[in-house]
Design a protein around this motif. Structure first.
Motif, PDB file in Angstrom:
ATOM      1  N   TYR A 183       0.841  -1.193   0.000  1.00 26.83           N
ATOM      2  CA  TYR A 183       0.000   0.000   0.000  1.00 26.83           C
ATOM      3  C   TYR A 183       0.882   1.251   0.000  1.00 26.83           C
ATOM      4  O   TYR A 183       0.582   2.222  -0.690  1.00 26.83           O
ATOM      5  CB  TYR A 183      -0.962  -0.006   1.188  1.00 26.83           C
ATOM      6  CG  TYR A 183      -1.919  -1.178   1.160  1.00 26.83           C
ATOM      7  CD1 TYR A 183      -2.568  -1.545  -0.016  1.00 26.83           C
ATOM      8  CD2 TYR A 183      -2.165  -1.934   2.296  1.00 26.83           C
ATOM      9  CE1 TYR A 183      -3.446  -2.625  -0.059  1.00 26.83           C
ATOM     10  CE2 TYR A 183      -3.039  -3.012   2.256  1.00 26.83           C
ATOM     11  CZ  TYR A 183      -3.673  -3.352   1.086  1.00 26.83           C
ATOM     12  OH  TYR A 183      -4.536  -4.418   1.056  1.00 26.83           O
ATOM     13  N   ASN A 242       1.979   2.182  -3.327  1.00 24.81           N
ATOM     14  CA  ASN A 242       0.926   2.882  -4.075  1.00 24.81           C
ATOM     15  C   ASN A 242       0.690   4.292  -3.543  1.00 24.81           C
ATOM     16  O   ASN A 242      -0.223   4.980  -3.998  1.00 24.81           O
ATOM     17  CB  ASN A 242      -0.387   2.097  -4.000  1.00 24.81           C
ATOM     18  CG  ASN A 242      -0.392   0.906  -4.906  1.00 24.81           C
ATOM     19  OD1 ASN A 242      -0.174   1.052  -6.105  1.00 24.81           O
ATOM     20  ND2 ASN A 242      -0.628  -0.263  -4.356  1.00 24.81           N
ATOM     21  N   TRP A 302      -0.497   4.980  -0.660  1.00 24.55           N
ATOM     22  CA  TRP A 302      -1.718   4.997   0.142  1.00 24.55           C
ATOM     23  C   TRP A 302      -1.326   4.974   1.608  1.00 24.55           C
ATOM     24  O   TRP A 302      -0.639   4.055   2.068  1.00 24.55           O
ATOM     25  CB  TRP A 302      -2.590   3.784  -0.147  1.00 24.55           C
ATOM     26  CG  TRP A 302      -3.153   3.716  -1.521  1.00 24.55           C
ATOM     27  CD1 TRP A 302      -3.271   4.730  -2.428  1.00 24.55           C
ATOM     28  CD2 TRP A 302      -3.685   2.558  -2.152  1.00 24.55           C
ATOM     29  NE1 TRP A 302      -3.857   4.270  -3.582  1.00 24.55           N
ATOM     30  CE2 TRP A 302      -4.119   2.936  -3.441  1.00 24.55           C
ATOM     31  CE3 TRP A 302      -3.843   1.246  -1.759  1.00 24.55           C
ATOM     32  CZ2 TRP A 302      -4.698   2.050  -4.330  1.00 24.55           C
ATOM     33  CZ3 TRP A 302      -4.424   0.350  -2.639  1.00 24.55           C
ATOM     34  CH2 TRP A 302      -4.836   0.751  -3.907  1.00 24.55           C
ATOM     35  N   VAL A 350      -1.618   4.168   5.504  1.00 23.32           N
ATOM     36  CA  VAL A 350      -2.236   3.064   6.239  1.00 23.32           C
ATOM     37  C   VAL A 350      -2.158   3.331   7.738  1.00 23.32           C
ATOM     38  O   VAL A 350      -1.369   4.154   8.187  1.00 23.32           O
ATOM     39  CB  VAL A 350      -1.569   1.705   5.915  1.00 23.32           C
ATOM     40  CG1 VAL A 350      -1.773   1.331   4.464  1.00 23.32           C
ATOM     41  CG2 VAL A 350      -0.099   1.709   6.280  1.00 23.32           C
ATOM     42  N   THR A 406       2.356   7.342   5.375  1.00 23.85           N
ATOM     43  CA  THR A 406       3.161   6.676   4.347  1.00 23.85           C
ATOM     44  C   THR A 406       4.621   6.620   4.804  1.00 23.85           C
ATOM     45  O   THR A 406       5.508   6.380   4.001  1.00 23.85           O
ATOM     46  CB  THR A 406       3.061   7.409   2.991  1.00 23.85           C
ATOM     47  OG1 THR A 406       3.443   8.773   3.177  1.00 23.85           O
ATOM     48  CG2 THR A 406       1.668   7.310   2.407  1.00 23.85           C
ATOM     49  N   ILE A 461      -7.182   1.771   5.555  1.00 20.60           N
ATOM     50  CA  ILE A 461      -6.812   2.833   4.617  1.00 20.60           C
ATOM     51  C   ILE A 461      -7.892   3.901   4.714  1.00 20.60           C
ATOM     52  O   ILE A 461      -9.085   3.593   4.570  1.00 20.60           O
ATOM     53  CB  ILE A 461      -6.715   2.315   3.165  1.00 20.60           C
ATOM     54  CG1 ILE A 461      -5.553   1.332   3.025  1.00 20.60           C
ATOM     55  CG2 ILE A 461      -6.559   3.482   2.184  1.00 20.60           C
ATOM     56  CD1 ILE A 461      -5.386   0.760   1.629  1.00 20.60           C
ATOM     57  N   THR A 514      -6.878   9.053  -1.350  1.00 18.55           N
ATOM     58  CA  THR A 514      -6.808   7.641  -1.758  1.00 18.55           C
ATOM     59  C   THR A 514      -7.891   7.365  -2.791  1.00 18.55           C
ATOM     60  O   THR A 514      -7.667   7.462  -3.980  1.00 18.55           O
ATOM     61  CB  THR A 514      -6.938   6.704  -0.540  1.00 18.55           C
ATOM     62  OG1 THR A 514      -8.129   7.014   0.182  1.00 18.55           O
ATOM     63  CG2 THR A 514      -5.726   6.790   0.365  1.00 18.55           C
TER      64      THR A 514
END
Length: 175
Positions: free
Chosen positions: A22, A25, A27, A29, A64, A82, A88
């Motif tokens: 993630y 990407n 994104w 978390v 991140t 997320i 996102t």
């Protein structure tokens, strides 16, 4: 600041592997407590069944930062969250448990407005779906529950639980 061992063997920790994917990407978390015996591992006697954030500020603590992610997800029994919204994606959340008719409601919506476009989809541990959509507009789109029976919208100020997290049913979330 804590010391983080970047040499942790991630091969046996699917949760950490996915949290790092993630991150790849971009994104953010954050950790979420896992379900135990039809309850939540948060020790607060809550009824969220493993969807309670494991940080003081919940989705607002999402990051991140790789060191923080490695620290949080060293424990393979933690779930991954997320945050949803502009940073996102937005989510059409289709529920099918507890008598909710999310799939039937979605069919009715598609009859009225047309089929949903192909998009990234997560299968929840309860048998439901998270349809994820990117939004390029300027305005914030907030969470909205009960759009129709079994359908919620996860937007700015919300979050979803994601793969490989465990659901109270014993099943895992999967993309």
């Amino acid at each position: 600041m804590f010391e983080t061992n970047n040499d942790i063997d991630t091969s046996s920790n699917e949760t950490l592997v996915m949290a790092l994917e993630y991150l790849a990407n971009d994104w953010p978390v954050f950790p979420i407590h896992y379900p135990i015996d039809f309850g939540c591992g948060c020790d607060k006697n809550c009824n969220s069944n493993g969807k309670t954030p494991a940080t003081d500020h919940g989705f607002k603590d999402a990051t991140t930062d790789e060191n923080q992610i490695r620290h949080w997800f060293q424990n393979p029994n933690i779930n991954i969250g997320i945050p949803t919204g502009k940073k996102t994606f937005y989510v059409l959340d289709i529920d099918v448990t507890d008598g909710k008719q999310g799939e039937e409601s979605l069919k009715q919506l598609e009859k009225e407005f047309g089929k949903l476009p192909e998009t990234m989809t997560s299968f929840t541990g309860s048998g439901g779906f998270h349809y994820c959509f990117y939004y390029t507009g300027e305005e914030e789109l907030k969470n909205k529950t009960n759009i129709r029976d079994g359908i919620d919208f996860r937007g700015d100020g919300g979050y979803i639980v994601v793969d490989p997290s465990r659901h109270v049913s014993g099943e895992n979330y999967k993309w």
